[in-house]
Design a protein around this motif. Sequence first.
Motif, PDB file in Angstrom:
ATOM      1  N   SER A 194      10.876  46.623  30.692  1.00  0.00           N
ATOM      2  CA  SER A 194      11.053  48.068  30.739  1.00  0.00           C
ATOM      3  C   SER A 194      12.393  48.367  31.411  1.00  0.00           C
ATOM      4  N   GLU A 195      12.768  49.625  31.375  1.00  0.00           N
ATOM      5  CA  GLU A 195      14.010  50.022  32.034  1.00  0.00           C
ATOM      6  C   GLU A 195      13.918  49.786  33.544  1.00  0.00           C
ATOM      7  N   ALA A 196      12.776  50.089  34.123  1.00  0.00           N
ATOM      8  CA  ALA A 196      12.610  49.886  35.566  1.00  0.00           C
ATOM      9  C   ALA A 196      12.642  48.395  35.912  1.00  0.00           C
ATOM     10  N   ASP A 197      12.039  47.568  35.083  1.00  0.00           N
ATOM     11  CA  ASP A 197      12.056  46.124  35.300  1.00  0.00           C
ATOM     12  C   ASP A 197      13.475  45.591  35.182  1.00  0.00           C
ATOM     13  N   MET A 198      14.202  46.071  34.182  1.00  0.00           N
ATOM     14  CA  MET A 198      15.606  45.685  34.038  1.00  0.00           C
ATOM     15  C   MET A 198      16.387  46.025  35.291  1.00  0.00           C
ATOM     16  N   ALA A 199      16.191  47.237  35.812  1.00  0.00           N
ATOM     17  CA  ALA A 199      16.962  47.680  36.973  1.00  0.00           C
ATOM     18  C   ALA A 199      16.670  46.810  38.197  1.00  0.00           C
ATOM     19  N   GLN A 200      15.400  46.488  38.420  1.00  0.00           N
ATOM     20  CA  GLN A 200      15.071  45.657  39.577  1.00  0.00           C
ATOM     21  C   GLN A 200      15.662  44.256  39.430  1.00  0.00           C
ATOM     22  N   LYS A 201      15.556  43.679  38.241  1.00  0.00           N
ATOM     23  CA  LYS A 201      16.119  42.349  38.011  1.00  0.00           C
ATOM     24  C   LYS A 201      17.646  42.375  38.126  1.00  0.00           C
ATOM     25  N   LEU A 348      12.855  33.424  40.364  1.00  0.00           N
ATOM     26  CA  LEU A 348      13.025  34.671  41.109  1.00  0.00           C
ATOM     27  C   LEU A 348      12.648  35.904  40.304  1.00  0.00           C
ATOM     28  N   LEU A 349      12.883  35.893  38.994  1.00  0.00           N
ATOM     29  CA  LEU A 349      12.819  37.120  38.209  1.00  0.00           C
ATOM     30  C   LEU A 349      11.634  37.218  37.261  1.00  0.00           C
ATOM     31  N   TYR A 350      10.970  36.118  36.937  1.00  0.00           N
ATOM     32  CA  TYR A 350       9.924  36.166  35.913  1.00  0.00           C
ATOM     33  C   TYR A 350       8.509  36.205  36.493  1.00  0.00           C
ATOM     34  N   ASP A 351       8.374  36.295  37.794  1.00  0.00           N
ATOM     35  CA  ASP A 351       7.076  36.501  38.433  1.00  0.00           C
ATOM     36  C   ASP A 351       7.212  37.720  39.334  1.00  0.00           C
ATOM     37  N   GLN A 352       6.350  38.714  39.185  1.00  0.00           N
ATOM     38  CA  GLN A 352       6.545  39.976  39.896  1.00  0.00           C
ATOM     39  C   GLN A 352       6.458  39.805  41.404  1.00  0.00           C
ATOM     40  N   ALA A 354       7.325  37.191  43.147  1.00  0.00           N
ATOM     41  CA  ALA A 354       8.592  36.591  43.563  1.00  0.00           C
ATOM     42  C   ALA A 354       9.724  37.604  43.477  1.00  0.00           C
ATOM     43  N   LEU A 355       9.746  38.393  42.415  1.00  0.00           N
ATOM     44  CA  LEU A 355      10.794  39.401  42.252  1.00  0.00           C
ATOM     45  C   LEU A 355      10.749  40.412  43.390  1.00  0.00           C
ATOM     46  N   ASP A 356       9.568  40.868  43.744  1.00  0.00           N
ATOM     47  CA  ASP A 356       9.436  41.814  44.850  1.00  0.00           C
ATOM     48  C   ASP A 356       9.885  41.179  46.174  1.00  0.00           C
ATOM     49  N   ALA A 357       9.539  39.918  46.374  1.00  0.00           N
ATOM     50  CA  ALA A 357       9.942  39.229  47.609  1.00  0.00           C
ATOM     51  C   ALA A 357      11.450  39.060  47.676  1.00  0.00           C
ATOM     52  N   ILE A 402      11.030  31.235  47.481  1.00  0.00           N
ATOM     53  CA  ILE A 402      10.537  32.308  46.607  1.00  0.00           C
ATOM     54  C   ILE A 402      10.594  31.862  45.150  1.00  0.00           C
ATOM     55  N   ALA A 403      11.731  31.259  44.753  1.00  0.00           N
ATOM     56  CA  ALA A 403      11.876  30.786  43.373  1.00  0.00           C
ATOM     57  C   ALA A 403      10.819  29.738  43.047  1.00  0.00           C
ATOM     58  N   ARG A 404      10.577  28.852  43.991  1.00  0.00           N
ATOM     59  CA  ARG A 404       9.573  27.807  43.770  1.00  0.00           C
ATOM     60  C   ARG A 404       8.188  28.420  43.566  1.00  0.00           C
ATOM     61  N   SER A 405       7.849  29.424  44.377  1.00  0.00           N
ATOM     62  CA  SER A 405       6.545  30.070  44.222  1.00  0.00           C
ATOM     63  C   SER A 405       6.445  30.775  42.877  1.00  0.00           C
TER      64      SER A 405
END
Length: 462
Positions: A194-201, A348-352, A354-357, A402-405
Amino acid sequence: MSTRTLSSKDDPVIESRDDLIRPMQKGEKPASQWRIGTEHEKFVYAKNDFHAPSYDEPGGIRDILMAMTEFGWSPVEENGPDGKRNVIAMSGPDGTVSLEPAGQLELSGAPLVNIHQTCAETGRHLTQVKAIGEKFGIGFIGAGMWPDKTRAELPMMPKGRYGIMSNYMPKVGNLGLDMMLRTCTIQVNLDYQSEADMAQKFRVGLALQPLATALFANSPFTEGKPNGFLSFRSHIWSDTDPDRTGMLPFVFEDGFGYERYVDYMLDVPMYFVFRDGKYIDAAGQSFRDFLRGELPALPGELPTASDWQDHLSTAFPEVRLKSFLEMRGADGGPWNRICALPALWVGLLYDQTALDAAWDLVKDWDMAGREMLRDSVPKLGLKAPIPGGGTLQDIAGEVLKIARSGLAARGELNSVGDDETGFLAPLQDIVASGRTPAEVCLDHYYKDWDEDVTGLYALKSF
């Protein structure tokens, strides 16, 4: 860099702002359809004297590309300025092998489900080019910058857009030709839902791109001597073209989304327009004028969807948005680090969670601090200061955790039951030692190579 393979005929003409936003909207996918696209470049050299092969010489770049037909690849051709058809890429099931400005070879890999597949793809490609190299007496180096070559010693490949870019680059920066001729990178392309997901990533990717630069720093030599940097490739981007590079402060502003990125791209000067198999020089001209039919290079014509797609490929910020996000901060390197870059960013980016962390780790950084970090990391690597105090070394372990998790949560297993976390091992070793690949090279230069960078050919060749 992108390889144009299709004519612009029958492309829909851009009629509204919605048409400019549409490529980014079309990139939206549910998480089940997210893919991983990995690109990696390598330098090509003749084993007998280390020179960079020209396009036409026997056993040169054209012969190397055509030899790939033995492995099922098909040539992609382009009209040269003299009317001659030149092979500029090879297309196959593993993506596209393209021709970079001075003969660097790039695999733009296929969109894959997991990093096990990415590493298998990389292995197939390197096995193929090494076999071709044995045939022609050619070697391949994984590094961020030619360690010993001057600009004058490097050939220019017969690809239309490169002639336009090489004429324009010196007008807007001092190091653009070095970017074209003397650098190699690893890059990973990732999806959003989504646009919001794009922005956070996008925000996490930009904020932590300097860490990727440090972990992959691999360009400490210029013309045979230490250059004072760990990633000179990264430094080069700071003096290439300010209109199309950098950290994009607007990405961190409230309300950032597709429309704001479109505005940015409309302000990026053009390079070219592709018509009837040829590149037309439009360097420095405005896409906004093009939308009004007032482009000096093509008066009266309106842009098509393909023209806009081409233009989206001519900005080079630390993270780039097209119909996916491109992570662009890493120097070229050896096989295991080619697999490590997608592992870092996918984790980092494909698990929510992890992304939030990851966002929590960087969300309070101010823009001045982000810019300072970007400016200092090419020289200082993991010792570069982060906003709020401390260095990249201080957070690198937490980022990898974080990436590992995130990778563990994906649960993508290979045939023997291993998940994707093992691909982070080269980066964990770097963080544990506190020494970037460039610093290891410098140790060899002073201690083992008698200050002769030709030792790097043995160390860095695939």
